[in-house]
Design a protein around this motif. Structure first.
Motif, PDB file in Angstrom:
ATOM      1  N   PRO A  27       0.834  -1.210   0.000  1.00  9.92           N
ATOM      2  CA  PRO A  27       0.000   0.000   0.000  1.00  9.92           C
ATOM      3  C   PRO A  27       0.860   1.249   0.000  1.00  9.92           C
ATOM      4  O   PRO A  27       1.838   1.328   0.724  1.00  9.92           O
ATOM      5  CB  PRO A  27      -0.831  -0.121   1.277  1.00  9.92           C
ATOM      6  N   ARG A  28       0.489   2.178  -0.832  1.00  7.60           N
ATOM      7  CA  ARG A  28       1.304   3.393  -0.993  1.00  7.60           C
ATOM      8  C   ARG A  28       0.444   4.612  -0.765  1.00  7.60           C
ATOM      9  O   ARG A  28      -0.776   4.582  -0.908  1.00  7.60           O
ATOM     10  CB  ARG A  28       1.886   3.466  -2.399  1.00  7.60           C
ATOM     11  N   ARG A  29       1.127   5.674  -0.461  1.00  7.61           N
ATOM     12  CA  ARG A  29       0.425   6.956  -0.369  1.00  7.61           C
ATOM     13  C   ARG A  29       1.219   7.975  -1.153  1.00  7.61           C
ATOM     14  O   ARG A  29       2.440   7.848  -1.297  1.00  7.61           O
ATOM     15  CB  ARG A  29       0.265   7.389   1.084  1.00  7.61           C
ATOM     16  N   ALA A  46       5.735   4.057   0.774  1.00 11.29           N
ATOM     17  CA  ALA A  46       5.013   3.013   1.469  1.00 11.29           C
ATOM     18  C   ALA A  46       4.269   3.634   2.636  1.00 11.29           C
ATOM     19  O   ALA A  46       4.707   4.636   3.205  1.00 11.29           O
ATOM     20  CB  ALA A  46       5.991   1.955   1.964  1.00 11.29           C
ATOM     21  N   LEU A  47       3.128   3.043   2.947  1.00 12.65           N
ATOM     22  CA  LEU A  47       2.273   3.641   3.984  1.00 12.65           C
ATOM     23  C   LEU A  47       3.021   3.858   5.285  1.00 12.65           C
ATOM     24  O   LEU A  47       2.804   4.854   5.972  1.00 12.65           O
ATOM     25  CB  LEU A  47       1.075   2.727   4.244  1.00 12.65           C
ATOM     26  N   ASP A  48       3.883   2.920   5.608  1.00 13.68           N
ATOM     27  CA  ASP A  48       4.537   3.028   6.905  1.00 13.68           C
ATOM     28  C   ASP A  48       5.878   3.741   6.813  1.00 13.68           C
ATOM     29  O   ASP A  48       6.572   3.873   7.803  1.00 13.68           O
ATOM     30  CB  ASP A  48       4.708   1.633   7.529  1.00 13.68           C
ATOM     31  N   ALA A  49       6.241   4.191   5.616  1.00 15.45           N
ATOM     32  CA  ALA A  49       7.515   4.882   5.479  1.00 15.45           C
ATOM     33  C   ALA A  49       7.380   6.316   5.953  1.00 15.45           C
ATOM     34  O   ALA A  49       6.379   6.972   5.695  1.00 15.45           O
ATOM     35  CB  ALA A  49       7.987   4.857   4.030  1.00 15.45           C
TER      36      ALA A  49
END
Ligand SMILES: [Zn+2]
Length: 114
Positions: A27-29, A46-49
């Protein structure tokens, strides 16, 4: 074993197909950065990056930031002071004049010697 036939049978340069892994893309933002030249750059993380505070603008190379209203390097409300402005704060025009004359005199002395 006739290895020549094996080579001829496969297309050179085509990568072997990887076995299909049912791999969902991570999942990306989208994160947008603005440089002071009003270039918007959208990068995907990345979502958590953790997003970097600044990102170099790919169009003009200056650092771009997350705040469109206040990109890094843009002139602040408090105007940027030139070196001369700082000097003028420290010295009166008269002092400046004296220093200038001093410097010019020294320069002329040096030139006269050479
Ligand atoms: Zn730019």
């Amino acid at each position: 074993m006739a290895s020549g036939n094996v080579i001829r049978g496969s297309r050179i340069g085509s990568a072997p197909e990887r076995p299909t892994e049912r791999h969902e893309p991570a999942p990306r933002r989208a994160v947008t950065y603005w440089c002071r030249n009003d270039h918007a750059t959208e990068i995907r993380l990345a979502l958590d990056a953790e997003e970097p505070a600044v990102w170099d603008c790919p169009r003009c190379g200056v650092p771009a930031g997350r705040d469109a209203q206040n990109p890094p390097g843009r002139t602040r409300p408090e105007p940027y002071k030139t070196h001369l402005a700082y000097v003028k704060e420290r010295r009166t025009p008269q002092e400046g004049e004296a220093l200038l004359n001093e410097a010019l005199a020294a320069l002329r002395r040096r030139r006269g010697r050479e």
